[in-house]
Design a protein around this motif. Sequence first.
Motif, PDB file in Angstrom:
ATOM      1  N   ARG A 195     -10.636  -0.103   0.144  1.00  0.00           N
ATOM      2  CA  ARG A 195      -9.380   0.438   0.805  1.00  0.00           C
ATOM      3  C   ARG A 195      -8.644  -0.795   1.810  1.00  0.00           C
ATOM      4  O   ARG A 195      -7.619  -0.892   1.900  1.00  0.00           O
ATOM      5  CB  ARG A 195      -9.709   1.447   1.950  1.00  0.00           C
TER       6      ARG A 195
ATOM      7  N   ARG B 273       0.746   3.324  -3.503  1.00  0.00           N
ATOM      8  CA  ARG B 273      -0.264   4.301  -3.339  1.00  0.00           C
ATOM      9  C   ARG B 273       0.374   5.578  -2.611  1.00  0.00           C
ATOM     10  O   ARG B 273       0.057   6.611  -2.926  1.00  0.00           O
ATOM     11  CB  ARG B 273      -1.409   3.959  -2.837  1.00  0.00           C
ATOM     12  N   GLU B 274       0.935   5.475  -1.640  1.00  0.00           N
ATOM     13  CA  GLU B 274       1.340   6.468  -0.807  1.00  0.00           C
ATOM     14  C   GLU B 274       2.435   7.318  -1.080  1.00  0.00           C
ATOM     15  O   GLU B 274       2.786   8.379  -0.794  1.00  0.00           O
ATOM     16  CB  GLU B 274       1.250   6.282   0.687  1.00  0.00           C
TER      17      GLU B 274
ATOM     18  N   LEU C 113      -2.710  -1.268  -7.811  1.00  0.00           N
ATOM     19  CA  LEU C 113      -3.305   0.135  -7.687  1.00  0.00           C
ATOM     20  C   LEU C 113      -4.743  -0.080  -7.692  1.00  0.00           C
ATOM     21  O   LEU C 113      -5.594   0.682  -6.906  1.00  0.00           O
ATOM     22  CB  LEU C 113      -2.639   1.095  -8.426  1.00  0.00           C
ATOM     23  N   ASP C 114      -5.333  -0.544  -8.662  1.00  0.00           N
ATOM     24  CA  ASP C 114      -6.440  -0.782  -8.943  1.00  0.00           C
ATOM     25  C   ASP C 114      -7.527  -1.348  -7.887  1.00  0.00           C
ATOM     26  O   ASP C 114      -8.368  -0.832  -7.433  1.00  0.00           O
ATOM     27  CB  ASP C 114      -6.900  -1.490 -10.324  1.00  0.00           C
TER      28      ASP C 114
ATOM     29  N   LEU D 249      -6.268  -1.602  -4.872  1.00  0.00           N
ATOM     30  CA  LEU D 249      -6.429  -0.937  -3.584  1.00  0.00           C
ATOM     31  C   LEU D 249      -7.311   0.568  -3.715  1.00  0.00           C
ATOM     32  O   LEU D 249      -7.927   0.989  -2.683  1.00  0.00           O
ATOM     33  CB  LEU D 249      -4.970  -0.165  -3.311  1.00  0.00           C
ATOM     34  N   SER D 250      -7.420   0.958  -5.070  1.00  0.00           N
ATOM     35  CA  SER D 250      -8.552   2.062  -5.031  1.00  0.00           C
ATOM     36  C   SER D 250     -10.141   1.650  -4.990  1.00  0.00           C
ATOM     37  O   SER D 250     -10.734   2.455  -4.574  1.00  0.00           O
ATOM     38  CB  SER D 250      -8.124   2.622  -6.677  1.00  0.00           C
ATOM     39  N   ARG D 251     -10.272   0.382  -5.197  1.00  0.00           N
ATOM     40  CA  ARG D 251     -11.656  -0.057  -5.216  1.00  0.00           C
ATOM     41  C   ARG D 251     -12.294  -0.453  -3.948  1.00  0.00           C
ATOM     42  O   ARG D 251     -13.186  -0.329  -3.680  1.00  0.00           O
ATOM     43  CB  ARG D 251     -11.793  -1.327  -6.296  1.00  0.00           C
TER      44      ARG D 251
ATOM     45  N   LYS E 210      -0.300  -1.485 -12.007  1.00  0.00           N
ATOM     46  CA  LYS E 210      -1.542  -0.615 -12.372  1.00  0.00           C
ATOM     47  C   LYS E 210      -2.586  -1.623 -11.609  1.00  0.00           C
ATOM     48  O   LYS E 210      -3.575  -1.388 -11.005  1.00  0.00           O
ATOM     49  CB  LYS E 210      -1.576  -0.718 -13.725  1.00  0.00           C
TER      50      LYS E 210
ATOM     51  N   ARG F 246       0.750  -1.114  -0.054  1.00  0.00           N
ATOM     52  CA  ARG F 246       0.140   0.071  -0.022  1.00  0.00           C
ATOM     53  C   ARG F 246       0.870   1.290   0.066  1.00  0.00           C
ATOM     54  O   ARG F 246       0.550   2.264  -0.725  1.00  0.00           O
ATOM     55  CB  ARG F 246      -0.990  -0.148   1.172  1.00  0.00           C
TER      56      ARG F 246
END
Length: 213
Positions: A186, A120-121, A179-180, A182-184, A176, A116
């Motif tokens: 949390r 993402r961060e 990330l997808d 993780l974005s869908r 990608k 994560r």
Amino acid sequence: MSYSSYLAAPERRRQILDCAKRVFAKRGYHDTNISHICEDLRIARGTLYQYFQSKQDIFAAVVQEMLDRLRKAIAAEPPIEIPAGFRPSREQTIRYAAASLHRVLEAVFEDEASLRILVREAVGLDVGIDKILRSIDDLVVDRFASDLEAAQRAGILRPDVDPRTAALFVLGGVQKLALDVLSRARRARIDLRALALEATQLNMLGLLSQEVT
């Protein structure tokens, strides 16, 4: 008085970093502040400031530890060797490539908090952290490319494929995909083995149906 009150300096620093890693992964960098980390550890701000100057300082140390761990993991894992003349089936080839990719992903993403944070961060926070991320990227790409080179020498991969270009292409797709997920959601969990297999199948077999001639 709690056990944590008796921790020596190296142990206290380790405790702060472990906690901060979890908090950053859970709340996100921008939504985390020093008080969140202190509350989770049940320590005073003054105690934390004995080891780190700021939230950014803590985060940089967390990411640097990921780079150090990756270096050790890669150094400890011998390069893949494929016997001369070995000709695997398509299924064996996909399993080999997926396993190779999975080893690389496990080395960099020790746990879900690492994934994560790195995916993402950490991206784009500042020049210093970006430099660490580039070092991590280079290590991962170089190792995966070396595995692809071994497969190429054994005649498993096409001779006209550039291993580094292929490694960048595959790992960019994996990033990608992660990330997808993780974005869908949390709190979504990521299965690195399944991710490696999916990415390998897409890159090895392509998108066209076998019915297309």
